[in-house]
Motif scaffolding. Structure first.
Motif, PDB file in Angstrom:
ATOM      1  N   PRO A 140     -23.969  19.297 -37.253  1.00  0.00           N
ATOM      2  CA  PRO A 140     -24.890  20.117 -38.054  1.00  0.00           C
ATOM      3  C   PRO A 140     -24.181  21.090 -39.003  1.00  0.00           C
ATOM      4  N   ASP A 141     -22.981  21.556 -38.620  1.00  0.00           N
ATOM      5  CA  ASP A 141     -22.247  22.488 -39.481  1.00  0.00           C
ATOM      6  C   ASP A 141     -21.439  21.777 -40.570  1.00  0.00           C
ATOM      7  N   GLY A 142     -21.540  20.435 -40.643  1.00  0.00           N
ATOM      8  CA  GLY A 142     -20.829  19.677 -41.668  1.00  0.00           C
ATOM      9  C   GLY A 142     -19.474  19.148 -41.217  1.00  0.00           C
ATOM     10  N   THR A 143     -18.998  19.549 -40.038  1.00  0.00           N
ATOM     11  CA  THR A 143     -17.722  19.064 -39.513  1.00  0.00           C
ATOM     12  C   THR A 143     -17.853  17.584 -39.171  1.00  0.00           C
ATOM     13  N   ARG A 144     -16.841  16.828 -39.532  1.00  0.00           N
ATOM     14  CA  ARG A 144     -16.845  15.402 -39.218  1.00  0.00           C
ATOM     15  C   ARG A 144     -15.887  15.130 -38.066  1.00  0.00           C
ATOM     16  N   ARG A 145     -16.335  14.296 -37.180  1.00  0.00           N
ATOM     17  CA  ARG A 145     -15.484  13.853 -36.072  1.00  0.00           C
ATOM     18  C   ARG A 145     -15.259  12.360 -36.290  1.00  0.00           C
ATOM     19  N   HIS A 146     -13.990  11.969 -36.260  1.00  0.00           N
ATOM     20  CA  HIS A 146     -13.717  10.556 -36.514  1.00  0.00           C
ATOM     21  C   HIS A 146     -12.562  10.051 -35.667  1.00  0.00           C
ATOM     22  N   LYS A 147     -12.537   8.764 -35.557  1.00  0.00           N
ATOM     23  CA  LYS A 147     -11.501   8.051 -34.830  1.00  0.00           C
ATOM     24  C   LYS A 147     -10.253   7.985 -35.706  1.00  0.00           C
ATOM     25  N   VAL A 148      -9.088   8.142 -35.086  1.00  0.00           N
ATOM     26  CA  VAL A 148      -7.824   7.996 -35.805  1.00  0.00           C
ATOM     27  C   VAL A 148      -7.544   6.503 -35.977  1.00  0.00           C
ATOM     28  N   VAL A 149      -7.383   6.087 -37.218  1.00  0.00           N
ATOM     29  CA  VAL A 149      -7.026   4.705 -37.508  1.00  0.00           C
ATOM     30  C   VAL A 149      -6.000   4.709 -38.634  1.00  0.00           C
ATOM     31  N   VAL A 150      -4.845   4.121 -38.337  1.00  0.00           N
ATOM     32  CA  VAL A 150      -3.821   3.899 -39.348  1.00  0.00           C
ATOM     33  C   VAL A 150      -3.520   2.413 -39.296  1.00  0.00           C
ATOM     34  N   LYS A 151      -3.602   1.748 -40.441  1.00  0.00           N
ATOM     35  CA  LYS A 151      -3.376   0.304 -40.481  1.00  0.00           C
ATOM     36  C   LYS A 151      -2.155  -0.017 -41.319  1.00  0.00           C
ATOM     37  N   LEU A 152      -1.349  -0.915 -40.787  1.00  0.00           N
ATOM     38  CA  LEU A 152      -0.188  -1.442 -41.498  1.00  0.00           C
ATOM     39  C   LEU A 152      -0.570  -2.822 -42.016  1.00  0.00           C
ATOM     40  N   ILE A 153      -0.499  -2.980 -43.320  1.00  0.00           N
ATOM     41  CA  ILE A 153      -0.958  -4.199 -43.989  1.00  0.00           C
ATOM     42  C   ILE A 153       0.218  -4.817 -44.733  1.00  0.00           C
ATOM     43  N   ASP A 154       0.424  -6.116 -44.523  1.00  0.00           N
ATOM     44  CA  ASP A 154       1.566  -6.777 -45.156  1.00  0.00           C
ATOM     45  C   ASP A 154       1.239  -7.226 -46.578  1.00  0.00           C
ATOM     46  N   ARG A 155       2.227  -7.841 -47.209  1.00  0.00           N
ATOM     47  CA  ARG A 155       2.098  -8.268 -48.612  1.00  0.00           C
ATOM     48  C   ARG A 155       1.008  -9.315 -48.814  1.00  0.00           C
ATOM     49  N   LYS A 156       0.681 -10.036 -47.760  1.00  0.00           N
ATOM     50  CA  LYS A 156      -0.345 -11.078 -47.841  1.00  0.00           C
ATOM     51  C   LYS A 156      -1.723 -10.542 -47.472  1.00  0.00           C
ATOM     52  N   VAL A 157      -1.842  -9.241 -47.305  1.00  0.00           N
ATOM     53  CA  VAL A 157      -3.089  -8.548 -47.002  1.00  0.00           C
ATOM     54  C   VAL A 157      -3.556  -8.829 -45.566  1.00  0.00           C
ATOM     55  N   ASP A 158      -2.603  -9.062 -44.685  1.00  0.00           N
ATOM     56  CA  ASP A 158      -2.916  -9.227 -43.262  1.00  0.00           C
ATOM     57  C   ASP A 158      -2.589  -7.927 -42.538  1.00  0.00           C
ATOM     58  N   VAL A 159      -3.472  -7.509 -41.642  1.00  0.00           N
ATOM     59  CA  VAL A 159      -3.211  -6.333 -40.821  1.00  0.00           C
ATOM     60  C   VAL A 159      -2.188  -6.733 -39.766  1.00  0.00           C
ATOM     61  N   LYS A 160      -1.062  -6.046 -39.755  1.00  0.00           N
ATOM     62  CA  LYS A 160       0.011  -6.367 -38.812  1.00  0.00           C
ATOM     63  C   LYS A 160       0.088  -5.389 -37.656  1.00  0.00           C
ATOM     64  N   ALA A 161      -0.448  -4.206 -37.830  1.00  0.00           N
ATOM     65  CA  ALA A 161      -0.446  -3.220 -36.747  1.00  0.00           C
ATOM     66  C   ALA A 161      -1.570  -2.228 -36.994  1.00  0.00           C
ATOM     67  N   ILE A 162      -2.127  -1.739 -35.894  1.00  0.00           N
ATOM     68  CA  ILE A 162      -3.144  -0.687 -35.947  1.00  0.00           C
ATOM     69  C   ILE A 162      -2.678   0.409 -34.999  1.00  0.00           C
ATOM     70  N   TYR A 163      -2.562   1.603 -35.540  1.00  0.00           N
ATOM     71  CA  TYR A 163      -2.148   2.757 -34.745  1.00  0.00           C
ATOM     72  C   TYR A 163      -3.369   3.650 -34.578  1.00  0.00           C
ATOM     73  N   GLU A 164      -3.789   3.847 -33.348  1.00  0.00           N
ATOM     74  CA  GLU A 164      -4.992   4.641 -33.082  1.00  0.00           C
ATOM     75  C   GLU A 164      -4.678   5.876 -32.254  1.00  0.00           C
ATOM     76  N   ASP A 165      -3.440   6.298 -32.318  1.00  0.00           N
ATOM     77  CA  ASP A 165      -3.003   7.433 -31.514  1.00  0.00           C
ATOM     78  C   ASP A 165      -2.200   8.371 -32.413  1.00  0.00           C
ATOM     79  N   LEU A 166      -2.577   9.621 -32.439  1.00  0.00           N
ATOM     80  CA  LEU A 166      -1.847  10.599 -33.255  1.00  0.00           C
ATOM     81  C   LEU A 166      -0.393  10.736 -32.825  1.00  0.00           C
ATOM     82  N   ASP A 167      -0.114  10.340 -31.606  1.00  0.00           N
ATOM     83  CA  ASP A 167       1.250  10.485 -31.092  1.00  0.00           C
ATOM     84  C   ASP A 167       2.122   9.255 -31.326  1.00  0.00           C
ATOM     85  N   THR A 168       1.646   8.294 -32.133  1.00  0.00           N
ATOM     86  CA  THR A 168       2.482   7.136 -32.439  1.00  0.00           C
ATOM     87  C   THR A 168       3.744   7.634 -33.142  1.00  0.00           C
TER      88      THR A 168
END
Length: 181
Positions: A140-168
């Motif tokens: 209600p106060d406008g704060t957004r809560r979201h999942k951590v997602v970092v994606k590593l994408i190769d030259r062929k546009v394939d996802v090679k890794a997904i990091y979902e942890d801030l401590d990666t």
């Protein structure tokens, strides 16, 4: 004829991954921190590390991801902006205007030759976020809560890794990136 159909199918799949339709329209356009139009297609043939952030994040998670990207920018300077691009896509485009992203990029010491902060129409940000498994809720106060997602994408546009942890560890990301270069 089969090869042509296979080629068209592959192209449609690639465009679908990036969140683009086969006809690239205005809804597929992002604006970077420098005010330039950017399409995710622009990075085909490059290695991309992409995260989803918003500049007013109160939980410091977005800032922590930005600091990881800063370390990568510094440690991988030989390939940064040539073969490796870092993309930070805003999940709050109503607040994260081009000017706000420019100031945030300055604060994070982002080199715009290889680290781009992207904003778009809210519908585009939501669609791209969903395609990449990023979901958020707005309090209600406008704060957004979201999942951590970092994606590593190769030259062929394939996802090679997904990091979902801030401590990666950045070293793990570097090792994974190096394998793709």
């Amino acid at each position: 004829m089969t090869k042509i159909i296979s080629g068209i199918s592959l192209l449609a799949l690639m465009l679908s991954f990036w969140g683009c339709s086969s006809s690239i329209g205005e809804e597929d356009v992002f604006i970077n921190q420098l005010g330039k139009e950017v399409r995710l297609d622009d990075f085909k043939g490059k290695v991309v590390l992409m995260n989803f952030v918003y500049t007013s994040c109160p939980n410091r998670g977005c800032e922590q991801m930005a600091l990881q990207f800063l370390r990568l920018q510094l440690l991988m300077k030989d390939v940064f902006g040539k073969d490796l691009y870092l993309l930070s896509v805003s999940i709050d485009p109503d607040k994260d205007s081009q000017a706000v992203l420019k100031e945030y990029a300055r604060k994070m010491k982002a080199d715009s030759r290889g680290w781009l902060f992207l904003t778009a129409k809210p519908s585009v940000a939501e669609r791209i976020g969903k395609k990449h498994g990023v979901e958020w809720k707005t309090d209600p106060d406008g704060t957004r809560r979201h999942k951590v997602v970092v994606k590593l994408i190769d030259r062929k546009v394939d996802v090679k890794a997904i990091y979902e942890d801030l401590d990666t560890p950045v070293e793990k990301m570097m090792k994974d990136i190096t394998k793709l270069l």
